[in-house]
Scaffold this active site. Structure first.
Site, PDB file in Angstrom:
ATOM      1  CB  VAL A 257       9.785  53.246 -78.922  1.00 26.58           C
ATOM      2  CG1 VAL A 257       8.646  53.864 -78.115  1.00 26.58           C
ATOM      3  CG2 VAL A 257       9.942  53.958 -80.255  1.00 26.58           C
TER       4      VAL A 257
ATOM      5  CE  LYS B  68       5.229  33.845-106.180  1.00 29.93           C
ATOM      6  NZ  LYS B  68       4.731  34.221-104.851  1.00 29.93           N
TER       7      LYS B  68
ATOM      8  CB  THR C 103       9.614  44.517 -95.323  1.00 33.12           C
ATOM      9  OG1 THR C 103      10.687  43.594 -95.182  1.00 33.12           O
ATOM     10  CG2 THR C 103       9.243  44.643 -96.775  1.00 33.12           C
ATOM     11  CB  ALA C 104       5.871  46.901 -92.441  1.00 36.55           C
TER      12      ALA C 104
ATOM     13  CD  GLU D 177      14.286  36.146 -98.299  1.00 38.29           C
ATOM     14  OE1 GLU D 177      14.643  35.038 -98.699  1.00 38.29           O
ATOM     15  OE2 GLU D 177      15.066  37.038 -97.883  1.00 38.29           O
TER      16      GLU D 177
ATOM     17  N   GLY E 106      11.827  49.671 -88.558  1.00 38.10           N
ATOM     18  CA  GLY E 106      12.554  49.781 -89.827  1.00 38.10           C
ATOM     19  C   GLY E 106      12.706  48.453 -90.537  1.00 38.10           C
TER      20      GLY E 106
ATOM     21  CB  ILE F 198       5.278  42.135 -99.137  1.00 37.71           C
ATOM     22  CG1 ILE F 198       6.387  41.717 -98.147  1.00 37.71           C
ATOM     23  CG2 ILE F 198       5.699  43.356 -99.947  1.00 37.71           C
ATOM     24  CD1 ILE F 198       7.676  41.251 -98.780  1.00 37.71           C
TER      25      ILE F 198
HETATM   26  C1  LIG Z   1       8.009  32.638 -91.552  1.00 37.57           C
HETATM   27  C2  LIG Z   1       7.586  33.845 -92.333  1.00 37.57           C
HETATM   28  C3  LIG Z   1       7.675  33.843 -93.727  1.00 37.57           C
HETATM   29  C4  LIG Z   1       7.253  34.961 -94.455  1.00 37.57           C
HETATM   30  N1  LIG Z   1       7.279  34.912 -95.814  1.00 37.57           N
HETATM   31  C5  LIG Z   1       6.737  35.937 -96.517  1.00 37.57           C
HETATM   32  C6  LIG Z   1       6.694  35.903 -97.930  1.00 37.57           C
HETATM   33  O1  LIG Z   1       7.180  34.982 -98.582  1.00 37.57           O
HETATM   34  N2  LIG Z   1       6.115  36.951 -98.568  1.00 37.57           N
HETATM   35  C7  LIG Z   1       5.584  38.018 -97.896  1.00 37.57           C
HETATM   36  O2  LIG Z   1       5.021  38.904 -98.523  1.00 37.57           O
HETATM   37  N3  LIG Z   1       5.681  38.091 -96.557  1.00 37.57           N
HETATM   38  C8  LIG Z   1       6.219  37.078 -95.855  1.00 37.57           C
HETATM   39  N4  LIG Z   1       6.300  37.168 -94.504  1.00 37.57           N
HETATM   40  C9  LIG Z   1       5.883  38.396 -93.825  1.00 37.57           C
HETATM   41  C10 LIG Z   1       6.998  39.420 -93.917  1.00 37.57           C
HETATM   42  O3  LIG Z   1       8.172  38.924 -93.358  1.00 37.57           O
HETATM   43  C11 LIG Z   1       6.584  40.682 -93.193  1.00 37.57           C
HETATM   44  O4  LIG Z   1       5.299  41.061 -93.586  1.00 37.57           O
HETATM   45  C12 LIG Z   1       7.477  41.820 -93.556  1.00 37.57           C
HETATM   46  O5  LIG Z   1       8.788  41.456 -93.404  1.00 37.57           O
HETATM   47  C13 LIG Z   1       7.197  43.011 -92.699  1.00 37.57           C
HETATM   48  O6  LIG Z   1       7.737  42.850 -91.413  1.00 37.57           O
HETATM   49  P1  LIG Z   1       7.636  44.080 -90.448  1.00 37.57           P
HETATM   50  O7  LIG Z   1       8.396  45.194 -91.033  1.00 37.57           O
HETATM   51  O8  LIG Z   1       6.220  44.281 -90.118  1.00 37.57           O
HETATM   52  O9  LIG Z   1       8.345  43.564 -89.105  1.00 37.57           O
HETATM   53  P2  LIG Z   1       9.888  43.348 -88.726  1.00 37.57           P
HETATM   54  O10 LIG Z   1      10.691  42.908 -89.882  1.00 37.57           O
HETATM   55  O11 LIG Z   1       9.845  42.442 -87.532  1.00 37.57           O
HETATM   56  O12 LIG Z   1      10.410  44.777 -88.303  1.00 37.57           O
HETATM   57  C14 LIG Z   1      10.109  45.326 -87.037  1.00 37.57           C
HETATM   58  C15 LIG Z   1      10.916  46.597 -86.875  1.00 37.57           C
HETATM   59  O13 LIG Z   1      10.476  47.268 -85.713  1.00 37.57           O
HETATM   60  C16 LIG Z   1      11.590  47.676 -84.966  1.00 37.57           C
HETATM   61  N5  LIG Z   1      11.183  47.773 -83.561  1.00 37.57           N
HETATM   62  C17 LIG Z   1      10.562  46.847 -82.806  1.00 37.57           C
HETATM   63  N6  LIG Z   1      10.375  47.325 -81.578  1.00 37.57           N
HETATM   64  C18 LIG Z   1      10.876  48.580 -81.562  1.00 37.57           C
HETATM   65  C19 LIG Z   1      10.992  49.580 -80.565  1.00 37.57           C
HETATM   66  N7  LIG Z   1      10.575  49.390 -79.308  1.00 37.57           N
HETATM   67  N8  LIG Z   1      11.578  50.742 -80.912  1.00 37.57           N
HETATM   68  C20 LIG Z   1      12.032  50.979 -82.164  1.00 37.57           C
HETATM   69  N9  LIG Z   1      11.948  50.071 -83.140  1.00 37.57           N
HETATM   70  C21 LIG Z   1      11.384  48.884 -82.831  1.00 37.57           C
HETATM   71  C22 LIG Z   1      12.646  46.608 -85.211  1.00 37.57           C
HETATM   72  O14 LIG Z   1      13.944  47.085 -84.922  1.00 37.57           O
HETATM   73  C23 LIG Z   1      12.417  46.386 -86.708  1.00 37.57           C
HETATM   74  O15 LIG Z   1      13.126  47.358 -87.439  1.00 37.57           O
HETATM   75  C24 LIG Z   1       6.756  36.077 -93.767  1.00 37.57           C
HETATM   76  C25 LIG Z   1       6.722  36.107 -92.371  1.00 37.57           C
HETATM   77  C26 LIG Z   1       7.116  34.990 -91.656  1.00 37.57           C
HETATM   78  C27 LIG Z   1       7.043  35.028 -90.155  1.00 37.57           C
END
Ligand SMILES: Cc1cc2nc3c(=O)[nH]c(=O)nc-3n(C[C@H](O)[C@H](O)[C@H](O)COP(=O)(O)OP(=O)(O)OC[C@H]3O[C@@H](n4cnc5c(N)ncnc54)[C@H](O)[C@@H]3O)c2cc1C
Length: 507
Positions: free
Chosen positions: A189, A79, A15-16, A50, A13, A349
């Protein structure tokens, strides 16, 4: 009669996860496919991400989201591009701008860049960014949303994205999905089960229940619980091209009105960002552990921020690269679980959105035909490689040699695809833009010009341009842009008048 999927489960849950649930609940409306999101109350989201690119506006529109409400709920600012400080040399004070949108007006069917090169050869000294509405808006801190029916070319040439609060984005999309009938399960999970064909069959949750679905989207972040830990698709490591592997981040209070651009400043062992939101500023330093310790990176960041710190500095390790297969059998990896490229051009994103667009286009039925999966994987690989090359361009063209990190960049390995692109540019002044690629030729020209790399030649046919006519056209372009931009409101005033947030920074 085709056998349609009946259920789809998104694990994670962040951003992705919530972007997937929002877009798919819109696109699959009327299909009877049930969407479930499983999010863990115990595993935190990454909480960064962000700064965006203009495709965020396509996402907002495709999901039928009310833009004003979205901006207010996520404390967003607008932006127009990225200002790169100190990238070319170590002499502090040199900066260049990478604007979104179109630069100049093409002349007689020729890329504007060619006409501009010809004008330089004619002795007309103007800056490349003088022809970008985005760049001039940024310089003057002006902004307004483009009118629906622009009266002139300037108003149809600019593009914008948003700076957003990542935690608030997930919260906003989660609430929206709830209203749209997406089921949310709060649990972790514990086990992923596969059937005898290596398809994910069910998820065992820590609340004792088991979820069985037809298709699974892995949004579990860097862990890649389904795609890597379970399906073991493998990872293509690109650290040899992009050695930054850690970031330190901190949020600070606003000390001035938010500017309509991200700032990326080159540092001793990487670069730092400033992302201005309405209620606070996001700051980070992306660095290579080969050249800098965590302590040193933290000091560098803390000493460079303005305003009171609202959070403790936090280290985030990462590995640059991507999964060898982003779609495998009945599992799609999305967001950080699919791969990561450092956020220099704020593309993660965007890649989430692009992955979803490709996925919807090749959406499977219960036959899971291998061709769809293969075509999809080819397309997304191309997207990743394009962005990887564009990010490397910022490093491999730098003339900085003041630290071990920047000296490494002087002789860094460069992918063949990028080498070829730079070679053609230097020889012929052209960047080939393939339809579907995100970065336009103008983006490439902007970085190359920012790094003071000009080609040996321009297109031979622009020699046919009448000298005085060309000079007049270019002067009119500049005048048109300045006239239109200076009529626009100040960025901060525009936000205050149209979409002010009620969110307050909490220390
Ligand atoms: C340093 C840094 C800077 C960034 N800056 C930018 C930017 O400026 N612009 C941009 O577009 N992107 C940026 N990104 C990328 C961006 O943060 C991610 O692409 C975006 O937030 C998506 O993250 P996510 O949802 O894939 O993962 P996460 O935010 O890590 O979410 C993972 C989710 O999975 C859940 N989860 C994990 N394991 C389990 C399990 N076993 N069971 C149930 N749930 C589970 C967690 O609870 C969480 O809800 C940056 C990334 C980093 C590391």
């Amino acid at each position: 009669m085709q056998n349609s999927l009946e259920s789809l489960c998104i694990v994670g849950g962040g951003t992705a996860g919530w972007m997937a649930a929002t877009l798919l609940s819109t696109a699959l409306r009327g299909s009877n496919i049930k969407i479930t999101v499983v999010e863990s109350p115990d595993i935190e989201t990454i909480g960064v991400g962000e700064s965006t690119v203009p495709s965020i506006m396509d996402f907002v529109q495709a999901c039928q989201i009310n833009l004003k409400e979205f901006i207010q709920a996520t404390s967003a600012s607008f932006k127009l591009g990225i200002r790169f400080d100190d990238w070319r040399t170590s002499e502090a004070g040199e900066s260049y701008f990478h604007p979104f949108g179109k630069v100049g007006k093409d002349i007689n069917g020729f890329d504007f860049y060619q006409a501009w090169l010809k004008s330089l050869a004619n002795g007309q000294e103007t800056r490349w960014v003088d022809y970008s509405a985005n760049a001039i808006m940024a310089e003057h801190e002006r902004f307004m949303l483009p009118p629906h029916q622009p009266q002139n070319w300037v108003l149809s040439s600019y593009a914008h994205a948003l700076h957003l609060d990542a935690v608030l984005v997930a919260r906003y999309l989660r609430d929206l999905c709830h209203k749209r009938g997406v089921t949310r399960v709060e649990a972790t999970v514990k086990k992923v089960n596969l059937n005898n064909k290596s398809f994910v069959s069910s998820l065992e949750l820590d609340n004792g229940t088991t979820i069985t679905n037809d298709f699974f989207i892995d949004c579990t972040g860097f862990t890649g619980l389904l795609i890597e830990k379970t399906l073991k698709v493998g990872f293509e490591d690109w650290s040899h091209y992009l050695p930054c592997n850690r970031a330190v981040t901190v949020q600070t209070e606003q000390v001035s009105n938010p500017v309509p651009y991200t700032i990326a400043t080159a540092q001793e062992a990487g670069w730092s960002w400033k992302i201005p939101l309405q209620h606070r500023t996001g700051n980070g330093y992306v660095f290579s552990s080969q050249f800098c310790s965590d302590e040193k990176a933290m000091d560098t960041l803390v000493n460079s921020v303005h305003g009171k710190m609202l959070t403790q500095p936090r280290i985030i390790p990462f590995i640059t690269g991507k999964r060898k297969k982003i779609w495998h059998n009945n599992c799609l990896a999305l967001g950080l679980s699919s791969g990561f490229l450092e956020p220099l051009e704020s593309t993660a994103i965007h890649l989430v959105y692009k992955t979803l667009v490709h996925f919807i286009k090749h959406f499977p039925d219960s036959d899971f035909d291998a061709d769809s999966e293969q075509i999809f994987n080819q397309k997304i690989n191309t997207d990743y490689e394009e962005i990887r090359d564009f990010i490397i361009l910022h490093y491999c063209t730098s003339a900085r040699d003041d630290t071990a990190f920047w000296r490494w960049c002087q002789t860094m390995p460069v992918p063949v695809s990028l080498n070829e692109k730079i070679r053609l540019f230097k020889n012929r002044g052209q960047i080939e833009h393939i339809p579907g690629q995100f970065f336009t030729s103008d983006s490439w020209y902007s970085i190359l010009e920012g790094m003071k790399i000009r080609p040996q030649k321009y297109h031979p046919l622009v020699d046919g341009f009448h000298r005085q006519n060309l000079a007049n056209t270019l002067s009119e372009n500049i005048k048109d842009i300045r006239t239109a931009v200076l009529k626009m409101p100040n960025h901060y005033n525009y936000i205050q008048a149209n979409c002010p947030t009620q969110i307050k920074a909490i220390s």
